[in-house]
Design an enzyme around this catalytic site. Structure first.
Site, PDB file in Angstrom:
ATOM      1  N   CYS A 155     -22.432  17.889  92.735  1.00  0.00           N
ATOM      2  CA  CYS A 155     -22.462  18.370  91.345  1.00  0.00           C
ATOM      3  C   CYS A 155     -23.565  19.401  91.149  1.00  0.00           C
ATOM      4  CB  CYS A 155     -22.662  17.203  90.384  1.00  0.00           C
ATOM      5  SG  CYS A 155     -24.152  16.247  90.693  1.00  0.00           S
ATOM      6  N   ASN A 165     -17.971  20.058  83.477  1.00  0.00           N
ATOM      7  CA  ASN A 165     -18.198  19.104  84.552  1.00  0.00           C
ATOM      8  C   ASN A 165     -17.534  19.643  85.835  1.00  0.00           C
ATOM      9  OD1 ASN A 165     -19.011  16.783  85.824  1.00  0.00           O
ATOM     10  ND2 ASN A 165     -18.046  15.392  84.346  1.00  0.00           N
ATOM     11  N   HIS A 191     -26.746  13.137  87.329  1.00  0.00           N
ATOM     12  CA  HIS A 191     -25.613  14.063  87.397  1.00  0.00           C
ATOM     13  C   HIS A 191     -26.008  15.422  86.837  1.00  0.00           C
ATOM     14  CE1 HIS A 191     -21.505  15.238  87.820  1.00  0.00           C
ATOM     15  NE2 HIS A 191     -21.226  15.267  86.531  1.00  0.00           N
TER      16      HIS A 191
END
Ligand SMILES: *[C@@H]1O[C@H](CO)[C@@H](O)[C@H](O)[C@H]1NC(C)=O
Ligand SMILES: *[C@@H]1O[C@H](CO)[C@@H](O)[C@H](O)[C@H]1NC(C)=O
Ligand SMILES: *[C@@H]1O[C@H](CO)[C@@H](O)[C@H](O)[C@H]1NC(C)=O
Ligand SMILES: *[C@@H]1O[C@H](CO)[C@@H](O)[C@H](O)[C@H]1NC(C)=O
Length: 360
Positions: free
Chosen positions: A152, A314, A288
């Site tokens: 990520c 995302n 994250h």
């Protein structure tokens, strides 16, 4: 396929944990037959195959637990978010954290600075009430990091740089996420890293290759320094203050920025604006990395929720959340979103004035 008989214990327990609160988005009083149907729909929709009947059984139990957890989230939700079945509904909370979360890092109190003694670029104040860089065509497509690489942070690095090139240079770029994973300094590749390590590596190697020449494979490789011409550079990066008004001003005047957050509730998130009781989503468990691409307000309508929100990209594909995006309350450091906002700096080309951020 489906086991012919389910143990009575599971049936009773399933009915018990699902006794519904009145506000639940999930239909109340789910019967075992309904849950089995939902599980089959989930498997068909997300293409889930299991090796054995035992595994199918185990995954169904997890699925039922996640339905119960979605109900609890729904009952304590302070925003407009809706929780329920998602592509992650057959993973336990621990599996989800293990597969997608950066190991809750020992975050440095003081981040390494971006090689600039000051960043006059970000000092322009903006009074914009709302902003959505997607509407200017500045934000590149939602990507899917896959299930085998905790990347990520590299996707956030890349998406931030791509948007800034669109805004400040008016030159569309797809940069190599894999090069960031392979080459970033002091990172752990598919085991995680930080956005600023990505920026440091881009600065150090004088740019990034395009994604066509150095495509994403979603696993560790050795750094291939000379693969592809390094066409996309940055001028530095900046660690932003923990102030959501200031962050909004930076987003409106400069472009999307990266942020870290506690991703726990995202496992069951379907849509809407997330606002959690602060004790229910610790701002100190940041696992994250994402990209803030805009913000807005929900104006008062009789009886409805009002508040401010962030629009966030995302890296879990388009079949998660709001077509790959989610919205999160703005102004309350929800899930730690304001703690480690960082952005690359890409100077204007000088040829054209950067476009303003379109309002919502
Ligand atoms: C579904 O999953 C199977 C096995 O994991 C895979 O071979 C197949 O390509 C997938 N199909 C789709 C449509 O994703
Ligand atoms: C970037 O990739 C998208 C598809 O993923 C493609 O449509 C677009 O043309 C690419 N842009 C550049 C500048 O290569
Ligand atoms: C990737 O490399 C890092 C650092 O060398 C290592 O810690 C990690 O276990 C590797 N991950 C995988 C999935 O191979
Ligand atoms: C910068 O590049 C040099 C040479 O390739 C390398 O040895 C060094 O570790 C890099 N430093 C960072 C911060 O990436």
């Amino acid at each position: 396929m489906w086991p012919a008989t389910l143990p009575v214990g599971l049936v009773v327990w399933g009915a018990w944990v699902l006794s519904p609160p009145a506000t639940a988005a999930l239909p109340p009083d789910l019967s075992m037959a309904q849950m089995i149907q939902m599980f089959q729909d989930f498997r068909a929709r997300f293409n889930r195959t299991y090796q054995t009947q035992e595994e199918t059984h185990e995954r169904f139990k997890v699925f039922v637990q996640n339905l119960a957890r979605s109900r609890d989230l729904q009952a304590s939700e302070l925003g407009t978010a809706q929780y329920g079945v998602t592509r992650f509904s057959d993973l336990t909370e621990n599996e989800f954290a293990e597969k997608f979360g950066l190991a809750p890092p020992s975050l440095p109190g003081q981040l390494p600075t971006g090689g600039l003694s000051e960043s006059p670029l970000l000092r322009k104040e903006s009074k914009s009430q709302s902003c959505d860089w997607r509407k200017a065509g500045a934000v590149t497509a939602v990507k899917d990091q896959g299930t085998e690489c905790k990347s990520c942070w590299a996707f956030a690095t890349a998406s931030n740089i791509e948007a800034l090139w669109n805004i400040h240079r008016q030159l569309p770029r797809n940069v190599s996420v894999q090069e960031i994973i392979d080459c970033a300094y002091q990172k752990k590749g598919c085991n995680g890293g930080f956005v600023w390590q990505g920026f440091l590596s881009v600065l150090n190697s004088s740019g990034l290759s395009g994604s066509e020449l150095y495509p994403y494979v979603g696993r560790n490789q050795t750094c291939q320094k000379h693969r592809g011409r390094k066409v996309t550079t940055i001028d530095g990066y900046e660690v932003l203050p923990r102030d959501e008004k200031y962050l909004a001003s930076v987003v409106a005047s400069q472009g999307p920025v990266t942020a870290l957050l506690n991703m726990k509730v995202l496992q069951s998130y379907q849509k809407g604006i997330i606002r959690r009781p602060s004790q229910a989503c610790s701002p100190n468990h940041l696992d994250h990395a994402v990209v803030i691409v805009g913000f807005g307000d929900v104006k008062s309508r009789r009886g409805s929720w009002t508040g401010s929100y962030w629009i966030i990209q995302n890296s879990w594909g388009e079949h998660w959340g709001e077509k790959g995006y989610f919205r999160l309350n703005r102004g309350s450091n929800t899930c730690g979103i304001a703690m480690y906002a960082v952005t690359a700096i890409v100077k204007d080309s000088g040829k054209k004035t950067p476009p303003p951020c379109p309002g919502i």
